[in-house]
Enzyme design. Sequence first.
Site, PDB file in Angstrom:
ATOM      1  N   HIS A 306       5.961   3.668  -3.507  1.00 42.93           N
ATOM      2  CA  HIS A 306       5.495   4.611  -2.476  1.00 42.93           C
ATOM      3  C   HIS A 306       4.133   5.153  -2.889  1.00 42.93           C
ATOM      4  CE1 HIS A 306       5.464   7.942   0.374  1.00 42.93           C
ATOM      5  NE2 HIS A 306       6.415   7.290   1.004  1.00 42.93           N
ATOM      6  N   ASP A 363      13.313   3.267   2.802  1.00 41.80           N
ATOM      7  CA  ASP A 363      13.730   2.027   3.493  1.00 41.80           C
ATOM      8  C   ASP A 363      14.735   1.212   2.702  1.00 41.80           C
ATOM      9  OD1 ASP A 363      10.410   2.112   4.480  1.00 41.80           O
ATOM     10  OD2 ASP A 363      12.083   2.206   5.883  1.00 41.80           O
TER      11      ASP A 363
HETATM   12  C1  SDX Z   1       7.233   3.883   4.101  1.00 44.37           C
HETATM   13  O1  SDX Z   1       3.338   6.824   3.324  1.00 44.37           O
HETATM   14  C2  SDX Z   1       4.532   7.162   3.671  1.00 44.37           C
HETATM   15  O2  SDX Z   1       4.924   8.295   3.602  1.00 44.37           O
HETATM   16  C3  SDX Z   1       5.391   6.010   4.182  1.00 44.37           C
HETATM   17  C4  SDX Z   1       6.853   6.342   4.469  1.00 44.37           C
HETATM   18  C5  SDX Z   1       7.000   7.312   5.616  1.00 44.37           C
HETATM   19  O3  SDX Z   1       8.030   8.010   5.664  1.00 44.37           O
HETATM   20  O4  SDX Z   1       6.133   7.302   6.517  1.00 44.37           O
HETATM   21  O5  SDX Z   1       7.457   6.899   3.312  1.00 44.37           O
HETATM   22  C6  SDX Z   1       7.630   5.089   4.869  1.00 44.37           C
HETATM   23  O6  SDX Z   1       6.371   3.172   4.530  1.00 44.37           O
HETATM   24  C7  SDX Z   1       7.867   3.633   2.746  1.00 44.37           C
HETATM   25  C8  SDX Z   1       7.288   2.380   2.030  1.00 44.37           C
HETATM   26  C9  SDX Z   1       7.961   1.126   2.625  1.00 44.37           C
HETATM   27  N1  SDX Z   1       7.300  -0.080   2.088  1.00 44.37           N
HETATM   28  C10 SDX Z   1       7.898  -0.886   1.193  1.00 44.37           C
HETATM   29  O7  SDX Z   1       8.994  -0.674   0.679  1.00 44.37           O
HETATM   30  C11 SDX Z   1       7.100  -2.155   0.875  1.00 44.37           C
HETATM   31  C12 SDX Z   1       7.098  -2.392  -0.637  1.00 44.37           C
HETATM   32  N2  SDX Z   1       6.279  -1.356  -1.294  1.00 44.37           N
HETATM   33  C13 SDX Z   1       4.898  -1.605  -1.436  1.00 44.37           C
HETATM   34  O8  SDX Z   1       4.275  -2.625  -0.771  1.00 44.37           O
HETATM   35  C14 SDX Z   1       4.052  -0.432  -1.927  1.00 44.37           C
HETATM   36  O9  SDX Z   1       4.769   0.205  -2.897  1.00 44.37           O
HETATM   37  C15 SDX Z   1       3.602   0.564  -0.868  1.00 44.37           C
HETATM   38  C16 SDX Z   1       2.920  -0.107   0.247  1.00 44.37           C
HETATM   39  C17 SDX Z   1       4.768   1.352  -0.381  1.00 44.37           C
HETATM   40  C18 SDX Z   1       2.622   1.521  -1.563  1.00 44.37           C
HETATM   41  O10 SDX Z   1       1.499   0.810  -1.839  1.00 44.37           O
HETATM   42  P1  SDX Z   1       0.289   1.473  -2.682  1.00 44.37           P
HETATM   43  O11 SDX Z   1       0.445   2.937  -2.799  1.00 44.37           O
HETATM   44  O12 SDX Z   1      -0.995   0.930  -2.139  1.00 44.37           O
HETATM   45  O13 SDX Z   1       0.538   0.965  -4.122  1.00 44.37           O
HETATM   46  P2  SDX Z   1       0.047  -0.442  -4.648  1.00 44.37           P
HETATM   47  O14 SDX Z   1       0.357  -1.504  -3.647  1.00 44.37           O
HETATM   48  O15 SDX Z   1      -1.350  -0.301  -5.137  1.00 44.37           O
HETATM   49  O16 SDX Z   1       1.044  -0.645  -5.895  1.00 44.37           O
HETATM   50  C19 SDX Z   1       0.728  -0.093  -7.146  1.00 44.37           C
HETATM   51  C20 SDX Z   1       1.155  -1.154  -8.134  1.00 44.37           C
HETATM   52  C21 SDX Z   1       0.559  -2.527  -7.834  1.00 44.37           C
HETATM   53  O17 SDX Z   1       0.445  -3.209  -9.054  1.00 44.37           O
HETATM   54  P3  SDX Z   1      -1.038  -3.291  -9.751  1.00 44.37           P
HETATM   55  O18 SDX Z   1      -1.978  -3.853  -8.660  1.00 44.37           O
HETATM   56  O19 SDX Z   1      -1.383  -1.860 -10.114  1.00 44.37           O
HETATM   57  O20 SDX Z   1      -0.842  -4.209 -10.895  1.00 44.37           O
HETATM   58  O21 SDX Z   1       2.584  -1.332  -8.067  1.00 44.37           O
HETATM   59  C22 SDX Z   1       2.870  -2.657  -7.614  1.00 44.37           C
HETATM   60  C23 SDX Z   1       1.603  -3.225  -7.013  1.00 44.37           C
HETATM   61  O22 SDX Z   1       1.557  -4.633  -7.188  1.00 44.37           O
HETATM   62  N3  SDX Z   1       3.918  -2.537  -6.607  1.00 44.37           N
HETATM   63  C24 SDX Z   1       4.976  -3.318  -6.522  1.00 44.37           C
HETATM   64  C25 SDX Z   1       5.703  -2.810  -5.430  1.00 44.37           C
HETATM   65  N4  SDX Z   1       5.075  -1.769  -4.908  1.00 44.37           N
HETATM   66  C26 SDX Z   1       3.957  -1.604  -5.631  1.00 44.37           C
HETATM   67  N5  SDX Z   1       5.391  -4.399  -7.242  1.00 44.37           N
HETATM   68  C27 SDX Z   1       6.560  -4.950  -6.842  1.00 44.37           C
HETATM   69  N6  SDX Z   1       7.329  -4.513  -5.817  1.00 44.37           N
HETATM   70  C28 SDX Z   1       6.925  -3.449  -5.094  1.00 44.37           C
HETATM   71  N7  SDX Z   1       7.670  -3.020  -4.098  1.00 44.37           N
END
Ligand code: SDX
Length: 428
Positions: A306, A363
Site C-alpha cells: 500500500h 483487497d
Molecule cells: C487499494 O491508495 C489507497 O488508499 C488505495 C486503497 C483505497 O482504499 O483507495 O487502499 C485501495 O488500491 C489498495 C491496493 C490494492 N492493490 C494491490 O493489492 C496491488 C498489489 N500492490 C501493489 O501493486 C502496490 O503495493 C501498490 C500499487 C498498492 C502500491 O504501490 P507503490 O506505493 O507505488 O509502491 P511500489 O510499487 O513502489 O512498491 C514498493 C516496492 C517495490 O519494490 P522496489 O521497486 O522498491 O524494489 O515494493 C514492491 C515493489 O516492487 N511491491 C511488491 C508489491 N507491492 C509493492 N512486490 C510484490 N508484491 C506486491 N504486492
Amino acid sequence: MADTAKITYQGKTYEFPVVEGTFGEKAIDIGNLRKKTGLITFDPGFMSTGSCKSSITFLDGENGILLYRGIPIDQLAEKSTFIETSYLLIYGILPNSKQLADFNHHITHHSMVHESIKRFYDGFPINSHPMAVCSAVVGSLATFYQNELSVRDDQEVEIAIHRLLAKLPTIAAYSYKKSIGQPLPYPDNSLDYSTNFLKMMFATPCEEYEVDPVIAKALEVLLILHADHEQNCSTSSVRLVGSSMCNLFASISAAIYALWGPLHGGANQAVIEMLQKIYADGGDVQKYIKKAKDPNDPFRLMGFGHRVYKNFDPRSKIIKTMADKVLKNLSKSEPLLDIALELEEIALKEEYFIEKKLYPNVDFYSGLIYKAINFPVNMFPVMFAMGRLPGWIAQWKELQKDADFRIGRPRQIYTGIETRDYIPIESR
Ligand code: SDX
C-alpha cells in the site's frame, strides 16, 4: 512564530510557509515556488505531494489508523449503517433521527432508473465488464438530469447526490442480471440499502426471495470499510475532473474507471484470480512468494502492499475476521481462504515483505466474502465502487467549496526533442 522551510538554490535562500494538520502532519506550502525561484517540483506518483487540505478522512499509515470525520472505522463498522456513514462523510456530522430518516427516504425513493436506461443494457456485449457498464451508465445520468449539472447550486448538487447513492446499486445489479440473461428487477422500497441490493442481484420473478441478514450485515460492513480513503487514485481523479467544474455524474463516472485498475480497486478481483491460479497450481504458495520477490518477474502478490499503510491496513483486519464468520455461517469451506491464510503467514515472515513493509491490504480478503456471497469475480470491483461512492461524493463536494479552489493543472519537465523544422514528406 509560524513554521517555515528554506530552500537554497544557486546561492539564494527562499523561505516557504509550513502548514500543519490536525494530528501534526506537516507540509511545505510551495504554491509560490515557481514564481519565487523559477523551479517546479518533480514527484511522479505524488509520493511526497499533498493535493489539498481535507477534513473528511484521516489515515495514519505507520500506525494503521483510519478515521472518517474523526470516528475510527472499527466503531462505524460495528455500530453504524452504510447510509448513516455516507451521511457522516458527506455532511460531516452523525445525523439525528430526522436527518437520517429524510436522507434514507430520499435515497430509497430515487432507486429506480429511467426506463430508457434499461435499453442501454441490450446494447452492451453480454460479456462486458460491469465496471465499464456502470461507469457508462452513471455518466449517462448527466443526460437524464440536465438541470442538475451545476456544481455551484447546492440544491442541484443535493439531488444529484441522492440520485447517485440511490441508483448505483440498481445500475450495478442490472449489469449482473443482464450478463446472466435474467430480467432487470425493480428496487424494493421496503428494504434497507444492502438487503435491497442483494435482492435485486439474486431474486428472480419466479419465487419469493429472502436475503440472509448475516450476509446483508456483512455487505453493510464491507461498504462502510470501503467508503473513503483520503486522496487515493480514484478520489484524486474525482477531484481533478471536478476541478474543471464538471458535474458530479461525470466526475463519478471517471472515478469508477480509475478504480477499475488492478493496482487499485480492481485488486480484489485480481486477488481471487491469483488465489485460484495458486490453487490450480497445486497450492504451491512458496513458488508464488518467490515470483513476487523476483525483480525480473512482473508477478506481484495482489492484495499486498500500500502507498500509505506501512503496517496492517486496519480494514483488512476487520474483513479477515468477517470472512471467517461469513464462511462459517454459510457452512462453506473455502480452499482459497486456506491459501490466503498460508500466503499471509509466510509472506509476513519473509525479509522481502518485512523490509518493503508489504502487508495485506483491504483487497486481500474482501474477495473471499464476495465469492462466498456468490458474486461473480468481475463484480468485486463494482462492490468497491458502491462502497467508495459516498467518499468520492464527499471529496468532490469539499473541493467545490474549498477556499483554495482552482482547476488542477500540474506542470511537467519536458524531455523531448529540441526545436526543429517540419520536413516535407517527399524529403523523409
Ligand atoms: C487499494 O491508495 C489507497 O488508499 C488505495 C486503497 C483505497 O482504499 O483507495 O487502499 C485501495 O488500491 C489498495 C491496493 C490494492 N492493490 C494491490 O493489492 C496491488 C498489489 N500492490 C501493489 O501493486 C502496490 O503495493 C501498490 C500499487 C498498492 C502500491 O504501490 P507503490 O506505493 O507505488 O509502491 P511500489 O510499487 O513502489 O512498491 C514498493 C516496492 C517495490 O519494490 P522496489 O521497486 O522498491 O524494489 O515494493 C514492491 C515493489 O516492487 N511491491 C511488491 C508489491 N507491492 C509493492 N512486490 C510484490 N508484491 C506486491 N504486492
